[in-house]
Design an enzyme around this catalytic site. Structure first.
Site, short mmCIF file in Angstrom:
data_model
loop_
_atom_site.label_atom_id
_atom_site.label_comp_id
_atom_site.label_asym_id
_atom_site.label_seq_id
_atom_site.Cartn_x
_atom_site.Cartn_y
_atom_site.Cartn_z
CB CYS A 76 -0.91 0.06 1.30
SG CYS A 76 -2.20 1.36 1.36
CB CYS A 82 -2.04 4.42 6.92
SG CYS A 82 -3.84 3.89 7.44
CB CYS A 85 -2.04 -3.05 7.77
SG CYS A 85 -2.62 -1.94 6.34
CB CYS A 163 -7.70 0.82 2.39
SG CYS A 163 -7.64 0.11 3.76
CE1 TYR A 332 -19.31 -10.12 28.83
CE2 TYR A 332 -18.32 -12.38 29.00
CZ TYR A 332 -18.71 -11.24 29.49
OH TYR A 332 -18.07 -11.15 30.82
CB CYS A 425 -9.93 -9.53 20.35
SG CYS A 425 -10.75 -8.66 21.47
#
Length: 468
Positions: A76, A82, A85, A163, A332, A425
């Site tokens: 990219c 940015c 990533c 992107c 959850y 996560c």
């Protein structure tokens, strides 16, 4: 140069030897740890110190003097600017291995289970264009409105023109909305400090049913309320919705919502108007079972990598080892994707979720799939767990990033299910929660799953088996 003389603005030549859990590179200078943004192990770099603490410093990479032998070309043009990533220059196989190491390190250091090894990370089926949701922010410049993604470690905005984590259609929508925002003098971006301004966030969600044409797209524009007597700004938003419908390939729904809270979260508080369906439908295949699901609307939660979510849920079900005789609790549970797949393999399924809207969607999905052995409770998990009289044989939990409240962990220990499938996560908060359960449970398997290629983020599943 001694650690005492290192200060912000100092430039150092450093050799990087590893990566930290958050993705920063780790180097040492005279015994002091230096975290370097965007570095890779094996590189020798010039780095500019941006802040110092008692035991470590942080630095931005200025120039690579010696490259990592396996380093690859970023894909990219916004790489390095940015905030997303950071790992485009790290080969994918190495990304997977570092994520496995991050998970293993958290289990060792935080959960205190030093003998545990993690299995190799399950790769994402899609490495590019995998995101089904992207959030973009507006920022007021001098006579211009910016719309895009945050710069690395900054509140400023990059006006992205490409992107590779999202679809080309999403990028086209962003560029059209940016042009619209700059074509009207009355439109300006919100400023958090003053609380003034109109445009706040743009959220684009889309389905990823690769085997079907005509994927759905939902565009949400979040603004402050239009207090002008004539409502001119809201009228301009209606014109934008009409233009997107006419000119953007595949755009199917539009929602205009407002937000008055100064907290910079891309979440609408009130809907002004909407066009097209307010919810999206997705088809998931979990452990061989294909299920059409309503995944909710503009503000609902759903895993942002659809195909990797299938791999995640499939592995979680396999670890649960359901035989059709069990009562399963899913904490959850969101809109019920994993819950309903589990219900098909269990005697009874009970889902718990704080969002009443998500619970309503989960119940609707159960009805559409003709699943009659699943019930869902809305409210804080700490309290809704008390409503159920029948204890679980198997418990699945997928808490938010902050992990589970200590009261929830204590309640789980008291319920004493034979197996706990813990999905998270954040490996650190997961290891913290697991450490509170290891007095009575063994860690039977640790399985990382890559939901976010080219970033240091990792999803992880831990199977806990009760002793005795």
């Amino acid at each position: 140069m001694s650690p005492e003389t290192i200060s912000a603005g100092t430039t150092l030549e450093l050799t990087i030897h590893s990566l930290a859990t958050g993705g920063q590179a780790i180097a040492r200078h005279d015994g002091m740890v230096v975290f370097v943004n965007r570095g890779l192990p094996g590189q020798t770099v010039l780095a500019n110190i941006i802040r110092t603490k008692k035991r470590f410093a942080e630095a931005d990479l200025e120039r690579v003097l010696v490259r990592n032998e396996t380093e690859i070309q970023p894909f990219c043009k916004h790489f390095g600017l940015c905030g997303g990533c950071h790992w485009q220059h790290l080969p994918y196989e190495e990304q997977l291995d570092w994520k496995r190491r991050f998970v293993e390190d958290s289990i060792h250091r935080i959960a205190g289970s030093e003998q545990i090894t993690a299995r190799p990370t399950i790769p994402s089926p899609d490495r590019l264009h995998y995101r089904n949701k992207m959030e973009f922010a507006f920022l007021q410049g001098r006579d211009v409105v910016h719309l895009g993604l945050r710069r690395s470690a900054s509140h400023s905005i990059i006006n992205i023109t490409e992107c590779h984590l999202q679809s080309d259609r999403t990028v086209a929508i962003v560029q059209q909305v940016r042009a619209w925002a700059n074509s009207h003098k009355l439109l300006n971006a919100y400023d958090q400090r003053s609380g003034k301004g109109y445009l706040r966030f743009l959220v684009v969600r889309e389905t990823k049913q690769h085997s079907m044409p005509g994927n759905q797209t939902l565009v949400q524009l979040i603004t402050t309320p239009d207090w002008s007597p004539t409502g001119q700004r809201n009228t301009m938003v209606q014109e934008l919705a009409d233009a997107l419908k006419r000119e953007t390939d595949g755009q199917t729904s539009f929602v205009h919502s407002t937000r008055t809270s100064k907290t910079q979260v891309a979440y609408g508080e009130n809907i002004i108007f909407s066009e097209g369906p307010r919810t999206l439908s997705e088809t998931l295949t979990i452990d061989g079972q294909t299920m059409p699901l309503n995944i909710g609307g503009a503000d609902s939660f759903f895993q942002t990598n659809t195909r990797a979510a299938e791999a995640l849920y499939t592995k979680a079900l396999q670890l649960a080892e359901l035989t059709g005789t069990e009562t399963v609790w899913d904490l959850y549970c969101g809109v019920g994707a994993l819950s309903l797949a589990a219900a098909m393999r269990a005697k009874r399924l009970v889902g718990f979720e704080i969002s009443a809207a998500a619970v309503g969607t989960a119940a609707e999905n159960a009805e559409n799939l003709a699943i009659t052995n699943a019930v869902f409770h809305a409210g804080d998990v700490r309290h809704t767990m008390e409503r159920e009289q029948q204890a679980p044989d198997v418990l699945i939990t997928d808490p938010p990033r902050g992990g589970m409240h200590p009261d929830v962990v204590a309640a789980i220990a008291k319920l004493a299910p034979s197996r706990i499938v813990h999905i998270a996560c954040d490996p650190a908060t997961q290891a913290r929660d697991i450490g509170l359960l290891t007095e009575h449970y063994d860690i039977s398997e640790v399985q990382p799953v890559d939901m976010f290629p080219h970033t240091p983020h990792v999803e992880n599943i831990v199977l806990l088996t009760r002793r005795g």
